[in-house]
Design a protein around this motif. Structure first.
Motif, PDB file in Angstrom:
ATOM      1  N   ASN A 206      14.255  -9.028   0.480  1.00 32.07           N
ATOM      2  CA  ASN A 206      14.940  -8.266  -0.579  1.00 32.07           C
ATOM      3  C   ASN A 206      14.134  -8.227  -1.884  1.00 32.07           C
ATOM      4  O   ASN A 206      14.706  -8.076  -2.971  1.00 32.07           O
ATOM      5  N   LEU A 207      12.822  -8.372  -1.763  1.00 33.00           N
ATOM      6  CA  LEU A 207      11.957  -8.255  -2.924  1.00 33.00           C
ATOM      7  C   LEU A 207      11.424  -6.835  -3.085  1.00 33.00           C
ATOM      8  O   LEU A 207      10.874  -6.483  -4.134  1.00 33.00           O
ATOM      9  N   LEU A 208      11.570  -6.045  -2.035  1.00 29.17           N
ATOM     10  CA  LEU A 208      11.269  -4.610  -2.065  1.00 29.17           C
ATOM     11  C   LEU A 208      12.551  -3.853  -1.752  1.00 29.17           C
ATOM     12  O   LEU A 208      13.270  -4.207  -0.814  1.00 29.17           O
ATOM     13  N   SER A 209      12.815  -2.819  -2.516  1.00 26.88           N
ATOM     14  CA  SER A 209      13.985  -1.976  -2.263  1.00 26.88           C
ATOM     15  C   SER A 209      13.623  -0.842  -1.309  1.00 26.88           C
ATOM     16  O   SER A 209      12.443  -0.632  -0.984  1.00 26.88           O
ATOM     17  N   ASP A 210      14.629  -0.098  -0.873  1.00 29.57           N
ATOM     18  CA  ASP A 210      14.378   1.068  -0.019  1.00 29.57           C
ATOM     19  C   ASP A 210      13.463   2.069  -0.731  1.00 29.57           C
ATOM     20  O   ASP A 210      12.585   2.670  -0.108  1.00 29.57           O
ATOM     21  N   ILE A 211      13.700   2.246  -2.029  1.00 35.07           N
ATOM     22  CA  ILE A 211      12.881   3.186  -2.798  1.00 35.07           C
ATOM     23  C   ILE A 211      11.438   2.688  -2.880  1.00 35.07           C
ATOM     24  O   ILE A 211      10.479   3.464  -2.743  1.00 35.07           O
ATOM     25  N   ASP A 212      11.263   1.380  -3.096  1.00 37.51           N
ATOM     26  CA  ASP A 212       9.911   0.802  -3.151  1.00 37.51           C
ATOM     27  C   ASP A 212       9.161   1.055  -1.848  1.00 37.51           C
ATOM     28  O   ASP A 212       7.995   1.469  -1.853  1.00 37.51           O
ATOM     29  N   VAL A 213       9.835   0.798  -0.731  1.00 35.86           N
ATOM     30  CA  VAL A 213       9.209   0.988   0.573  1.00 35.86           C
ATOM     31  C   VAL A 213       8.834   2.452   0.777  1.00 35.86           C
ATOM     32  O   VAL A 213       7.761   2.775   1.293  1.00 35.86           O
ATOM     33  N   LYS A 214       9.703   3.342   0.353  1.00 32.26           N
ATOM     34  CA  LYS A 214       9.428   4.777   0.504  1.00 32.26           C
ATOM     35  C   LYS A 214       8.198   5.190  -0.296  1.00 32.26           C
ATOM     36  O   LYS A 214       7.344   5.949   0.191  1.00 32.26           O
ATOM     37  N   LEU A 215       8.082   4.675  -1.530  1.00 28.14           N
ATOM     38  CA  LEU A 215       6.932   5.015  -2.370  1.00 28.14           C
ATOM     39  C   LEU A 215       5.633   4.493  -1.742  1.00 28.14           C
ATOM     40  O   LEU A 215       4.617   5.199  -1.708  1.00 28.14           O
TER      41      LEU A 215
END
Length: 326
Positions: A206-215
């Motif tokens: 949970n240190l990366l969000s869905d948006i972070d992963v998408k970027l």
């Protein structure tokens, strides 16, 4: 002998500093010394002390063993500058910028040579691949700082702010390395898979969000397409030559060798962003031969091997699309 060593050190300083930098002013800052005292050393009237030579070597990444022409091939001479306990040492971002500045100075020297060559055998994404991509570069830096626990109470990837100094240094690195006359990459088939695994792991924490992963995923897809285009053309955007091989065996580490104007540097990638390097002729020769020997186990996909090239990059796209699906 003393004058000869001093002359060799002065020559090494001049060779390691770009033409637009005033050497005397630079040494005044490094040694906390007045201008006349610096000029006496540059002229050879007064030799540099061992302590002064060490300070210069550390700041300008000059190999003292190579400068004094050590020939004993039974010993490996490496420049070690590894931050293994960053809480007790320098600011991690300053350390990171110093690593990049070291490479930038090397690239600037290579520009002076018309036949400069870079050889890289890589089992993880190198700076040259990912620094043009803001989110990927930030994640690699975040992962390193998080692992070394360099920042107490470190938050999520989104919380980390990359200073302008860092991003500017990264941009300069990208601009400089593209002018190496000929770069050869020998890539482990899992070079992208290992990076994707890192992203998925931090996503699970949970240190990366869905948006972070998408970027990050979008940039990775862009990187794959850019590399495929370079492989097909066999050149960088700057027109310099690139050869890309896919290794059919696993590479246990990343090895780098630079060659320019009769000089050589060899590097080993260790502890994520860290490198150890040597200018010792014996070490450089061994590293060069080792990297070249890996070609016999590899498939050339630049300007040839079209089917293998298409299949490899399509496989990497499939892996990238799976990022975050855990």
């Amino acid at each position: 002998m003393k004058n000869q060593l001093n002359d060799e050190l002065v020559a090494a300083i001049r060779n390691n500093v770009s033409d637009d930098i005033n050497i005397a002013n630079l040494l005044m800052d490094i040694l906390s010394m007045g201008k006349e005292a610096v000029y006496r050393r540059l002229r050879g009237d007064v030799p540099f002390t061992l302590e002064e030579a060490f300070l210069i070597s550390s700041k300008l990444s000059i190999s003292l063993d190579n400068t004094v022409n050590i020939k004993n091939s039974k010993h490996a001479f490496y420049d070690l500058d590894l931050d293994l306990n960053l809480n007790e040492q320098k600011n991690p971002l300053d350390h990171y910028c110093e690593k990049l500045e070291h490479c930038i100075r090397l690239f600037q020297k290579m520009h002076k040579s018309e036949d400069s060559k870079a050889r890289l055998a890589i089992n993880s994404l190198p700076y040259m691949f990912y620094l043009p991509y803001r989110h990927i570069a930030k994640f690699r830096l975040y992962r390193w700082i998080y692992q070394m626990q360099a920042t107490p109470h470190m938050g999520t990837y989104k919380d980390m702010v990359v200073p302008l100094k860092v991003s500017d240094t990264e941009k300069r690195f990208v601009a400089e390395h593209r002018y190496i006359s000929h770069t050869t990459f020998i890539m482990d088939q899992n070079v992208f898979k290992s990076f994707i695994g890192d992203v998925n792991y931090f996503y699970k924490l949970n240190l990366l969000s869905d948006i972070d992963v998408k970027l990050i995923k979008n940039e990775l897809m862009e990187m794959i397409s850019e590399l495929e285009s370079i492989a097909a053309k066999g050149t960088q955007r700057t027109g310099t030559k690139v050869s890309i091989y896919i290794s059919n065996i696993d590479l246990e580490s990343s090895y780098i060798h630079f060659e320019y104007g009769g000089s050589e540097n060899s590097f080993l990638r260790v502890f994520s962003i860290n490198i150890i390097d040597s200018q010792n002729p014996t070490i450089c020769s061994i590293q060069k031969e080792w990297i070249d020997s890996l070609k016999k186990y590899s498939t050339l996909i630049s300007e040839s091997g079209e089917m293998q090239r298409i299949r490899f990059f399509n496989q990497q796209r499939d892996l990238a699309l799976s990022m975050g699906n855990i």
